[in-house]
Design a protein around this motif. Structure first.
Motif, PDB file in Angstrom:
ATOM      1  N   SER A  28     -14.639   6.369  -8.691  1.00 57.98           N
ATOM      2  CA  SER A  28     -15.455   5.301  -9.259  1.00 57.98           C
ATOM      3  C   SER A  28     -15.043   3.945  -8.679  1.00 57.98           C
ATOM      4  O   SER A  28     -13.908   3.757  -8.234  1.00 57.98           O
ATOM      5  N   ALA A  29     -15.972   3.008  -8.717  1.00 59.51           N
ATOM      6  CA  ALA A  29     -15.705   1.658  -8.217  1.00 59.51           C
ATOM      7  C   ALA A  29     -14.599   0.997  -9.026  1.00 59.51           C
ATOM      8  O   ALA A  29     -13.798   0.212  -8.486  1.00 59.51           O
ATOM      9  N   GLU A  30     -14.522   1.300 -10.308  1.00 54.49           N
ATOM     10  CA  GLU A  30     -13.469   0.732 -11.170  1.00 54.49           C
ATOM     11  C   GLU A  30     -12.087   1.222 -10.737  1.00 54.49           C
ATOM     12  O   GLU A  30     -11.126   0.445 -10.689  1.00 54.49           O
ATOM     13  N   SER A  48      -9.184  -3.180   2.255  1.00 57.77           N
ATOM     14  CA  SER A  48     -10.264  -2.278   1.842  1.00 57.77           C
ATOM     15  C   SER A  48      -9.640  -0.933   1.508  1.00 57.77           C
ATOM     16  O   SER A  48      -8.820  -0.416   2.271  1.00 57.77           O
ATOM     17  N   VAL A  75     -11.236   2.224  -7.716  1.00 57.29           N
ATOM     18  CA  VAL A  75     -10.942   1.587  -6.427  1.00 57.29           C
ATOM     19  C   VAL A  75     -10.464   0.159  -6.659  1.00 57.29           C
ATOM     20  O   VAL A  75      -9.481  -0.288  -6.054  1.00 57.29           O
ATOM     21  N   ARG A  76     -11.138  -0.567  -7.544  1.00 58.14           N
ATOM     22  CA  ARG A  76     -10.751  -1.949  -7.838  1.00 58.14           C
ATOM     23  C   ARG A  76      -9.352  -2.021  -8.430  1.00 58.14           C
ATOM     24  O   ARG A  76      -8.559  -2.900  -8.092  1.00 58.14           O
ATOM     25  N   LYS A  77      -9.015  -1.067  -9.319  1.00 60.16           N
ATOM     26  CA  LYS A  77      -7.670  -1.050  -9.915  1.00 60.16           C
ATOM     27  C   LYS A  77      -6.593  -0.807  -8.854  1.00 60.16           C
ATOM     28  O   LYS A  77      -5.527  -1.430  -8.895  1.00 60.16           O
ATOM     29  N   SER A 115       0.837  -1.206   0.000  1.00 60.40           N
ATOM     30  CA  SER A 115       0.000   0.000   0.000  1.00 60.40           C
ATOM     31  C   SER A 115       0.867   1.249   0.000  1.00 60.40           C
ATOM     32  O   SER A 115       0.594   2.211  -0.731  1.00 60.40           O
ATOM     33  N   GLU A 166      -6.864  -1.501  -5.596  1.00 59.64           N
ATOM     34  CA  GLU A 166      -6.794  -2.716  -4.783  1.00 59.64           C
ATOM     35  C   GLU A 166      -6.015  -3.819  -5.492  1.00 59.64           C
ATOM     36  O   GLU A 166      -5.185  -4.493  -4.883  1.00 59.64           O
ATOM     37  N   ASP A 167      -6.263  -3.990  -6.792  1.00 60.70           N
ATOM     38  CA  ASP A 167      -5.535  -5.000  -7.557  1.00 60.70           C
ATOM     39  C   ASP A 167      -4.041  -4.704  -7.597  1.00 60.70           C
ATOM     40  O   ASP A 167      -3.212  -5.609  -7.474  1.00 60.70           O
ATOM     41  N   ALA A 204      -7.382 -11.049  -0.535  1.00 62.58           N
ATOM     42  CA  ALA A 204      -8.117  -9.875  -1.006  1.00 62.58           C
ATOM     43  C   ALA A 204      -9.112  -9.378   0.038  1.00 62.58           C
ATOM     44  O   ALA A 204      -9.388  -8.179   0.112  1.00 62.58           O
ATOM     45  N   ARG A 205      -9.626 -10.280   0.870  1.00 60.44           N
ATOM     46  CA  ARG A 205     -10.575  -9.860   1.910  1.00 60.44           C
ATOM     47  C   ARG A 205      -9.896  -9.084   3.019  1.00 60.44           C
ATOM     48  O   ARG A 205     -10.571  -8.450   3.837  1.00 60.44           O
TER      49      ARG A 205
END
Length: 171
Positions: free
Chosen positions: A146-148, A135, A150-152, A85, A154-155, A131-132
């Motif tokens: 956007s959620a996308e 956050s 955030v997902r990028k 992170s 996190e990935d 992954a869990r």
């Protein structure tokens, strides 16, 4: 003359009573209870029972290697996700970091190559490399990202964490 003796006696009496209130013990002379007796020993006993014990003194250099960590003060976050992170979001200034709760708060920063400034809050909630365990809350100056996006992020953090884990495995 009589007044002087009375004042001297009064001062002596106050000094004796003051000294008799000093000291320790339970109900004995010098116990702090000028009227004798045991006072409220049950409360004193409870206070003594609940006080934490002092650390054992270390006697040799090998005592440093004993496992004496208190489980209430050990860090319970995944170090690979934590470090990943910090690596992935290194373009953002760290405003606060608490490894005991697993929260890192980043201030606004622009990603390499330009684009919109973002700020993030990362929560590493488990010691597992999973992954869990991660956050991410990502914000722009106009509100939540956007959620996308955030997902990028996190990935990217999870990918970097896996890379760090593999690198440590090759020691």
């Amino acid at each position: 003359m009589r007044i002087v003796k009375s004042v001297a006696f009064g001062i002596s009496l106050v000094g004796i009573l003051g000294l008799s209130a000093c000291g320790g013990g339970s109900g004995s002379a010098g116990s702090g209870n000028i009227f004798g007796g045991s006072g409220n020993n049950q409360q004193q006993g409870q206070a003594i029972r609940h006080t934490p014990q002092a650390e054992e003194p270390r006697e040799t250099i090998w005592d440093l290697f004993k496992n004496v960590d208190d489980p209430n003060t050990t860090v319970e976050v995944n170090r690979y996700i934590w470090n990943a992170s910090l690596d992935v979001l290194s373009f953002m200034p760290v405003q606060a970091a608490d490894p005991f709760s697993g929260i890192i708060v980043f201030g606004f920063g622009r990603p390499p190559g330009g684009g919109t400034a973002h700020k993030a809050t990362v929560y590493v909630r488990d010691p597992a490399l999973d992954a869990r365990s991660l956050s991410v809350a990502l914000y722009t100056s106009s509100g939540p990202a956007s959620a996308e996006a955030v997902r990028k992020v996190e990935d990217a953090i999870l990918t970097r964490a896996r890379q760090l884990r593999i690198r440590d495995g090759n020691l």
